[in-house]
Design a protein around this motif. Structure first.
Motif, PDB file in Angstrom:
ATOM      1  N   TYR A  85       0.829  -1.204   0.000  1.00  0.00           N
ATOM      2  CA  TYR A  85       0.000   0.000   0.000  1.00  0.00           C
ATOM      3  C   TYR A  85       0.871   1.265   0.000  1.00  0.00           C
ATOM      4  N   SER A  86       1.972   1.243   0.711  1.00  0.00           N
ATOM      5  CA  SER A  86       2.866   2.399   0.685  1.00  0.00           C
ATOM      6  C   SER A  86       3.525   2.549  -0.683  1.00  0.00           C
ATOM      7  N   ALA A  87       3.781   1.428  -1.351  1.00  0.00           N
ATOM      8  CA  ALA A  87       4.356   1.493  -2.694  1.00  0.00           C
ATOM      9  C   ALA A  87       3.381   2.114  -3.686  1.00  0.00           C
ATOM     10  N   ILE A  88       2.091   1.907  -3.449  1.00  0.00           N
ATOM     11  CA  ILE A  88       1.083   2.481  -4.348  1.00  0.00           C
ATOM     12  C   ILE A  88       1.104   3.999  -4.267  1.00  0.00           C
ATOM     13  N   PHE A  89       1.094   4.527  -3.059  1.00  0.00           N
ATOM     14  CA  PHE A  89       0.986   5.974  -2.893  1.00  0.00           C
ATOM     15  C   PHE A  89       2.254   6.711  -3.299  1.00  0.00           C
ATOM     16  N   THR A  90       3.337   5.997  -3.416  1.00  0.00           N
ATOM     17  CA  THR A  90       4.577   6.625  -3.892  1.00  0.00           C
ATOM     18  C   THR A  90       4.824   6.385  -5.376  1.00  0.00           C
ATOM     19  N   SER A  91       3.891   5.694  -6.041  1.00  0.00           N
ATOM     20  CA  SER A  91       4.051   5.382  -7.464  1.00  0.00           C
ATOM     21  C   SER A  91       3.436   6.488  -8.308  1.00  0.00           C
ATOM     22  N   SER A  92       4.228   7.071  -9.173  1.00  0.00           N
ATOM     23  CA  SER A  92       3.723   8.118 -10.058  1.00  0.00           C
ATOM     24  C   SER A  92       2.756   7.547 -11.094  1.00  0.00           C
ATOM     25  N   VAL A  93       2.969   6.294 -11.484  1.00  0.00           N
ATOM     26  CA  VAL A  93       2.072   5.654 -12.455  1.00  0.00           C
ATOM     27  C   VAL A  93       0.672   5.518 -11.878  1.00  0.00           C
ATOM     28  N   TYR A  94       0.587   5.082 -10.622  1.00  0.00           N
ATOM     29  CA  TYR A  94      -0.721   4.914 -10.008  1.00  0.00           C
ATOM     30  C   TYR A  94      -1.392   6.262  -9.782  1.00  0.00           C
ATOM     31  N   GLN A  95      -0.640   7.257  -9.362  1.00  0.00           N
ATOM     32  CA  GLN A  95      -1.219   8.579  -9.142  1.00  0.00           C
ATOM     33  C   GLN A  95      -1.778   9.150 -10.441  1.00  0.00           C
ATOM     34  N   ARG A  96      -1.040   8.970 -11.528  1.00  0.00           N
ATOM     35  CA  ARG A  96      -1.528   9.457 -12.813  1.00  0.00           C
ATOM     36  C   ARG A  96      -2.749   8.669 -13.269  1.00  0.00           C
ATOM     37  N   SER A  97      -2.773   7.357 -12.993  1.00  0.00           N
ATOM     38  CA  SER A  97      -3.920   6.539 -13.393  1.00  0.00           C
ATOM     39  C   SER A  97      -5.166   6.930 -12.612  1.00  0.00           C
ATOM     40  N   VAL A  98      -5.009   7.309 -11.354  1.00  0.00           N
ATOM     41  CA  VAL A  98      -6.161   7.742 -10.561  1.00  0.00           C
ATOM     42  C   VAL A  98      -6.747   9.026 -11.132  1.00  0.00           C
ATOM     43  N   VAL A  99      -5.880   9.974 -11.477  1.00  0.00           N
ATOM     44  CA  VAL A  99      -6.357  11.235 -12.053  1.00  0.00           C
ATOM     45  C   VAL A  99      -7.047  10.992 -13.388  1.00  0.00           C
ATOM     46  N   ASP A 100      -6.435  10.190 -14.256  1.00  0.00           N
ATOM     47  CA  ASP A 100      -7.040   9.894 -15.559  1.00  0.00           C
ATOM     48  C   ASP A 100      -8.371   9.168 -15.397  1.00  0.00           C
ATOM     49  N   THR A 101      -8.449   8.242 -14.442  1.00  0.00           N
ATOM     50  CA  THR A 101      -9.684   7.478 -14.242  1.00  0.00           C
ATOM     51  C   THR A 101     -10.803   8.360 -13.730  1.00  0.00           C
ATOM     52  N   LEU A 102     -10.506   9.221 -12.759  1.00  0.00           N
ATOM     53  CA  LEU A 102     -11.535  10.125 -12.232  1.00  0.00           C
ATOM     54  C   LEU A 102     -12.020  11.094 -13.304  1.00  0.00           C
ATOM     55  N   GLU A 103     -11.103  11.597 -14.103  1.00  0.00           N
ATOM     56  CA  GLU A 103     -11.495  12.506 -15.186  1.00  0.00           C
ATOM     57  C   GLU A 103     -12.371  11.788 -16.201  1.00  0.00           C
ATOM     58  N   MET A 104     -11.968  10.585 -16.596  1.00  0.00           N
ATOM     59  CA  MET A 104     -12.753   9.821 -17.562  1.00  0.00           C
ATOM     60  C   MET A 104     -14.137   9.486 -17.005  1.00  0.00           C
ATOM     61  N   ALA A 105     -14.216   9.026 -15.764  1.00  0.00           N
ATOM     62  CA  ALA A 105     -15.502   8.659 -15.173  1.00  0.00           C
ATOM     63  C   ALA A 105     -16.424   9.864 -15.054  1.00  0.00           C
ATOM     64  N   LEU A 106     -15.851  11.023 -14.728  1.00  0.00           N
ATOM     65  CA  LEU A 106     -16.662  12.240 -14.592  1.00  0.00           C
ATOM     66  C   LEU A 106     -17.215  12.681 -15.938  1.00  0.00           C
TER      67      LEU A 106
END
Length: 323
Positions: A85-106
């Motif tokens: 879980y700590s590796a997730i929050f420090t991953s730039s790939v995951y952070q970018r995927s969260v932003v892209d996913t929220l934008e797409m879903a909205l």
């Protein structure tokens, strides 16, 4: 004989003895009287036919959803450790995927509501023939395979597809093909096509529950059609819009096939990020942790929406019918 003959008279004579319902201390007994039996019936209802008929479905839900989800949670904590879980929050790939996913879903949610509301309104206020035609057209799109619909949009939006061919050869509006495939635009189009029926059905159920006499009364009082819609129909249909929007948003969060086939390399969504961790980076524990966080996010959105419109309305349970 004299002692035996006195027993009935003592039982029938009034006195301080405990009654069948209340004891000598005035409290209700446990096994006597109709009140105690009704209380036990309320605490322990007798199983009926439908309870037994629903048991196989319950077993299937536990086996197909609860058990696999528990396995994913355990894997996210033990493969190799909770440090996933700590590796997730420090991953730039995951952070970018969260932003892209929220934008797409909205964006997909807003488009589904804007397109679906006129469609649902026409279905709710039209005659039987038109309503049947619109419902059949909607359900045909709903019943078509997700993979088939996604590949169809890949053909339509391709550089040599029907859209570019029409713009370039038939209408002469462009001299070169417009690149639409492998872009966020293609993802939005494909996702709206897949998720639009969910928004339409939720809006249709809410619009059908509105009594047309309410709108007629507003017209009789002198309100123009646009004011009737803005002041009467739209406010009364907002719960259905919220329910459909939440359903579309939640489903869009975890989509994988459509963004994978229609999207480009610059946009990485959460579903694709999970697959990358498992297949490319060989880190199933991190992928499992991402899946758990996605599941928690979905539950949070549903819980927040349930406080305003009710979970039953979002899931289509208990929707009332207009008489």
């Amino acid at each position: 004989m004299s002692a035996l003959s006195q027993i009935p008279s003592r039982a029938s004579s009034p006195g301080p003895q405990a009654s069948p319902v209340t004891g000598s201390d005035g409290r209700a007994g446990h096994g006597a009287g109709p009140g105690g039996g009704a209380a036990r019936a309320r605490r322990f209802p007798r199983p009926d036919f439908w309870s037994g008929a629903g048991l196989p479905g319950l077993v299937f839900v536990v086996a197909a959803f609860v058990v696999p989800m528990a396995v994913v949670v355990v894997k996210s904590l033990t493969d190799p450790s909770p440090a996933n879980y700590s590796a997730i929050f420090t991953s730039s790939v995951y952070q970018r995927s969260v932003v892209d996913t929220l934008e797409m879903a909205l964006v997909v949610t807003v488009l589904c509501l804007l397109i679906g509301y006129p469609y649902a309104y026409t279905m709710a206020r039209s005659g039987t023939a038109m309503r049947t035609f619109l419902m059949v057209a909607l359900m045909l799109a709903f019943w078509t395979s997700l993979l088939v619909r996604t590949y169809a949009w890949q053909i339509v939006l391709n550089d040599t597809g029907i859209v570019n061919t029409a713009l370039r050869d038939w209408l002469g509006l462009t001299s070169a093909p417009i690149h639409m495939i492998r872009t966020p635009f293609a993802v939005y189009v494909g996702m709206v096509h897949v998720l639009l029926p969910y928004a339409v059905l939720a809006l249709f159920a809410q619009l059908r529950s509105i009594d047309p006499d309410v709108e007629r009364a507003a017209q009789v009082m002198g309100a123009r059609p646009w004011r009737v819609f803005a002041r009467v129909t739209l406010p009364l249909s907002l719960p259905g819009a919220v329910a459909g929007g939440v359903l579309v948003f939640v489903l869009a969060l975890g989509f994988y096939i459509t963004p994978q086939l229609l999207g480009g390399a610059r946009q990485v969504y959460v579903g694709q990020a999970i697959m990358q961790q498992i297949e490319q980076f060989l880190k199933p524990g991190v992928g499992a942790a991402m899946a758990v966080l996605l599941f928690v996010a979905v539950l949070a959105v549903l819980g927040l929406a349930a406080r305003f419109v009710g979970l039953g309305k979002i899931l289509g349970v208990g929707m009332g019918r207009r008489r």
